[in-house]
Design an enzyme around this catalytic site. Structure first.
Site, PDB file in Angstrom:
ATOM      1  N   GLY A 113      22.633   6.118  -0.276  1.00 36.64           N
ATOM      2  CA  GLY A 113      22.051   6.151  -1.616  1.00 36.64           C
ATOM      3  C   GLY A 113      21.736   4.766  -2.158  1.00 36.64           C
ATOM      4  O   GLY A 113      21.152   3.934  -1.469  1.00 36.64           O
ATOM      5  N   GLY A 132      20.313   3.226   2.285  1.00 35.63           N
ATOM      6  CA  GLY A 132      19.945   4.266   3.260  1.00 35.63           C
ATOM      7  C   GLY A 132      20.640   5.574   2.940  1.00 35.63           C
ATOM      8  O   GLY A 132      20.590   6.057   1.802  1.00 35.63           O
ATOM      9  N   GLY A 155       6.026   9.203   9.718  1.00 39.41           N
ATOM     10  CA  GLY A 155       5.003   8.252   9.266  1.00 39.41           C
ATOM     11  C   GLY A 155       5.362   7.609   7.943  1.00 39.41           C
ATOM     12  O   GLY A 155       6.334   7.988   7.290  1.00 39.41           O
ATOM     13  N   ALA A 201       9.699   3.602   5.870  1.00 43.58           N
ATOM     14  CA  ALA A 201       9.146   3.571   4.500  1.00 43.58           C
ATOM     15  C   ALA A 201       9.950   4.343   3.464  1.00 43.58           C
ATOM     16  O   ALA A 201       9.451   4.631   2.384  1.00 43.58           O
ATOM     17  CB  ALA A 201       7.694   4.044   4.485  1.00 43.58           C
ATOM     18  N   ALA A 202      11.217   4.673   3.774  1.00 46.08           N
ATOM     19  CA  ALA A 202      12.063   5.312   2.744  1.00 46.08           C
ATOM     20  C   ALA A 202      12.178   4.370   1.547  1.00 46.08           C
ATOM     21  O   ALA A 202      12.116   4.791   0.390  1.00 46.08           O
ATOM     22  CB  ALA A 202      13.447   5.626   3.314  1.00 46.08           C
ATOM     23  N   GLY A 203      12.324   3.072   1.846  1.00 43.02           N
ATOM     24  CA  GLY A 203      12.431   2.076   0.773  1.00 43.02           C
ATOM     25  C   GLY A 203      11.146   2.014  -0.048  1.00 43.02           C
ATOM     26  O   GLY A 203      11.188   1.812  -1.268  1.00 43.02           O
ATOM     27  N   ASP A 204      10.007   2.202   0.597  1.00 42.20           N
ATOM     28  CA  ASP A 204       8.732   2.178  -0.140  1.00 42.20           C
ATOM     29  C   ASP A 204       8.630   3.394  -1.059  1.00 42.20           C
ATOM     30  O   ASP A 204       8.156   3.288  -2.195  1.00 42.20           O
ATOM     31  CB  ASP A 204       7.546   2.141   0.834  1.00 42.20           C
ATOM     32  CG  ASP A 204       7.523   0.841   1.638  1.00 42.20           C
ATOM     33  OD1 ASP A 204       8.077  -0.159   1.143  1.00 42.20           O
ATOM     34  OD2 ASP A 204       6.966   0.842   2.747  1.00 42.20           O
ATOM     35  N   ALA A 263       0.834  -1.206   0.000  1.00 39.35           N
ATOM     36  CA  ALA A 263       0.000   0.000   0.000  1.00 39.35           C
ATOM     37  C   ALA A 263       0.870   1.258   0.000  1.00 39.35           C
ATOM     38  O   ALA A 263       0.566   2.231  -0.703  1.00 39.35           O
ATOM     39  CB  ALA A 263      -0.926  -0.015   1.210  1.00 39.35           C
TER      40      ALA A 263
HETATM   41  P1  ADP Z   1      14.504   0.792   3.704  1.00 42.28           P
HETATM   42  O1  ADP Z   1      13.711   2.019   4.065  1.00 42.28           O
HETATM   43  O2  ADP Z   1      13.695  -0.243   2.982  1.00 42.28           O
HETATM   44  O3  ADP Z   1      15.304   0.234   4.851  1.00 42.28           O
HETATM   45  P2  ADP Z   1      16.812   2.242   2.683  1.00 42.28           P
HETATM   46  O4  ADP Z   1      17.114   2.612   4.085  1.00 42.28           O
HETATM   47  O5  ADP Z   1      17.911   1.684   1.847  1.00 42.28           O
HETATM   48  O6  ADP Z   1      15.565   1.262   2.568  1.00 42.28           O
HETATM   49  O7  ADP Z   1      16.275   3.572   1.980  1.00 42.28           O
HETATM   50  C1  ADP Z   1      15.807   3.584   0.649  1.00 42.28           C
HETATM   51  C2  ADP Z   1      16.293   4.810  -0.064  1.00 42.28           C
HETATM   52  O8  ADP Z   1      15.843   5.993   0.616  1.00 42.28           O
HETATM   53  C3  ADP Z   1      17.817   4.935  -0.123  1.00 42.28           C
HETATM   54  O9  ADP Z   1      18.329   4.239  -1.240  1.00 42.28           O
HETATM   55  C4  ADP Z   1      17.984   6.444  -0.239  1.00 42.28           C
HETATM   56  O10 ADP Z   1      17.758   6.859  -1.561  1.00 42.28           O
HETATM   57  C5  ADP Z   1      16.842   6.993   0.620  1.00 42.28           C
HETATM   58  N1  ADP Z   1      17.283   7.239   2.011  1.00 42.28           N
HETATM   59  C6  ADP Z   1      17.070   6.452   3.088  1.00 42.28           C
HETATM   60  N2  ADP Z   1      17.636   6.985   4.203  1.00 42.28           N
HETATM   61  C7  ADP Z   1      18.201   8.150   3.807  1.00 42.28           C
HETATM   62  C8  ADP Z   1      18.928   9.191   4.475  1.00 42.28           C
HETATM   63  N3  ADP Z   1      19.201   9.122   5.793  1.00 42.28           N
HETATM   64  N4  ADP Z   1      19.363  10.243   3.732  1.00 42.28           N
HETATM   65  C9  ADP Z   1      19.114  10.325   2.409  1.00 42.28           C
HETATM   66  N5  ADP Z   1      18.432   9.390   1.723  1.00 42.28           N
HETATM   67  C10 ADP Z   1      17.982   8.317   2.398  1.00 42.28           C
END
Ligand code: ADP
Length: 319
Positions: free
Chosen positions: A236, A233, A298, A260-263, A45
Site C-alpha cells: 500500500g 507496492g 501493459g 506502471a502501478a505507480g503511474d 504520458a
Molecule cells: P511503482 O509501480 O512505481 O514501483 P509501487 O510498486 O509502490 O510503485 O505501486 C504503487 C501503488 O500501486 C502502491 O502504493 C499500491 O497502492 C499499488 N500496488 C502496487 N502493487 C500492488 C499489489 N501487488 N497489490 C496491490 N496494490 C498494489
C-alpha cells in the site's frame, strides 16, 4: 467538491518495444522469442492517461519527434481525453524509445533512449504557463531534465497550485525544488536515494521498516515538502506530514503485471486531490487505482476508467 479538475502533467513520453523469449539473450547471442508488443508509455504520458480516464481535464506538456512513434503516443493520449496542444513535435530529435527484453519468469533487461524527453525545456513550460497557473494540480516526474521540472514547480508554487512530484527515476534533489512540492511520492528505494537514509524492506522486521520510513519521510519534510507519500507496492502506501503519519493498506488483488502501478497511483492521486478530496480519501482512491492496474497487462492499457475504478472500490476493501 470540484467536478472536473484541471490537471497538468509535465513529463516523458516513451514508446515501449517488448520482446519475450524463454530466457534473456547472452552477449552476442540471437534468440527466438515467443511474444512481441509495442506500447505507448513514459511515466508522464502514463500518469496523464490515468488522470484523463478518471474524468479530469488533462493537459500534457512534453516533447516527441516528428515521427511515427510520436504520432502513436499522441493518439494514445488523445484517446484518453488528454489535450496534447503542449506536446511539441520536435523535428530535430526522435521520439523516446525503450527496448524491453523479458524472460519467461518476467525478469527483464531494458535500454531506454530518451531523445526528445531530454530536449523538453523551459520553453515548453513557458508555452504552457497559462494552464500551469490555472491548474488544480501540476504533476511531474524525473524522466525529463531536472532543470525543466525545477522551473515548472517554481511557477506552480508561485501561484499556490498543488504540486505532485513523483521522483522517478530517483536522484538527489535540491531544496529549491523540494520546497515547491505539495506531495512527494517516492517508492521506498527512491526515498533512500533522496535522503541517503536506508529504508529497510519488510522482512527486516516490521518496527525497523516503519522507523526507517518515518526517518526518511521526516528528512524530506525538513526540506520543505508538505506531504510525503511513500508507495510500498503490495503493502500500500505510507503518509507523513508535519502533524501525523499513517499507513494505508493495499487493496487485495492477484497481480498479473505491476508495470506502471505507480503511474496509476500518481494519476489517480492528482485527480482526487484536484477534486478537493481529503488526503486520506485521495490516498485510498490512488491505492485502488494502483491495485487495479496490476490486474491488467501493459502500462497505458492497464489504467482504469472511472466507472471500473468505482466498481472495484465497492467490491474490494483494502486488506
Ligand atoms: P511503482 O509501480 O512505481 O514501483 P509501487 O510498486 O509502490 O510503485 O505501486 C504503487 C501503488 O500501486 C502502491 O502504493 C499500491 O497502492 C499499488 N500496488 C502496487 N502493487 C500492488 C499489489 N501487488 N497489490 C496491490 N496494490 C498494489
Amino acid at each position: 467538491m470540484k467536478q472536473r479538475p484541471r490537471i497538468v502533467v509535465l513529463g516523458s513520453l516513451v514508446f515501449d518495444f517488448v520482446a519475450r523469449a524463454p530466457r534473456l539473450p547472452r552477449l552476442g547471442e540471437t534468440l527466438l522469442g515467443d511474444f512481441f508488443g509495442m506500447f505507448p508509455g513514459g511515466k508522464g504520458a502514463n500518469q496523464a492517461v490515468q488522470a484523463g480516464r478518471l474524468g479530469a481535464e488533462v493537459f500534457m506538456i512534453g516533447r516527441v519527434g516528428q515521427d511515427f512513434l510520436g504520432e502513436q503516443l499522441l493518439t494514445s493520449l488523445r484517446a484518453s481525453g488528454v489535450t496534447t496542444e503542449f506536446v511539441r513535435e520536435d523535428t530535430a530529435v526522435k521520439t523516446a524509445a525503450c527496448c524491453i527484453h523479458v524472460d519467461a519468469q518476467g525478469q527483464n533487461a531494458i535500454v531506454i533512449v530518451p531523445e526528445a524527453n531530454l530536449a523538453c525545456g523551459r520553453e515548453d513550460v513557458d508555452a504552457a504557463a497559462k494552464v500551469i497557473r490555472s491548474a488544480d494540480v501540476l504533476v511531474c516526474q524525473l524522466e525529463i531534465p531536472v532543470a525543466t521540472v525545477a522551473y515548472a514547480v517554481a511557477l506552480a508554487a508561485e501561484q499556490r497550485r498543488t504540486v505532485i512530484l513523483n521522483p522517478a527515476p530517483a536522484q538527489p534533489l535540491p531544496e529549491s525544488i523540494l520546497a515547491c512540492v505539495t506531495v512527494l511520492t517516492p517508492i521506498d528505494t527512491e526515498a533512500e536515494v533522496l535522503t541517503g537514509c536506508p529504508v529497510k524492506q519488510p522482512g527486516h522486521g516490521e518496527p525497523d521498516f516503519c522507523a526507517s520510513l518515518s526517518k526518511a519521510a521526516a528528512q524530506l519534510l525538513g526540506s520543505g515538502v508538505e506531504n510525503v507519500i511513500i508507495t510500498l507496492g503490495e503493502q500500500g502506501a505510507y503518509l507523513r506530514t508535519k502533524e501525523r503519519e499513517q499507513h494505508y493498506p493495499a487493496f487485495p488483488v492477484t497481480p498479473v503485471d505491476t508495470t506502471a502501478a505507480g503511474d496509476a497511483f500518481n494519476g489517480a492521486l492528482a485527480v482526487a486531490l484536484g477534486e478537493g478530496k481529503s488526503m486520506d480519501e485521495a490516498i485510498r482512491f490512488a491505492n485502488a487505482a494502483g491495485a487495479l492496474s496490476t490486474t491488467r497487462a501493459g502500462a497505458q492499457p492497464s489504467m482504469a476508467r472511472r466507472d471500473a475504478l468505482e466498481a472495484f472500490r465497492k467490491t474490494l476493501a483494502p486488506s
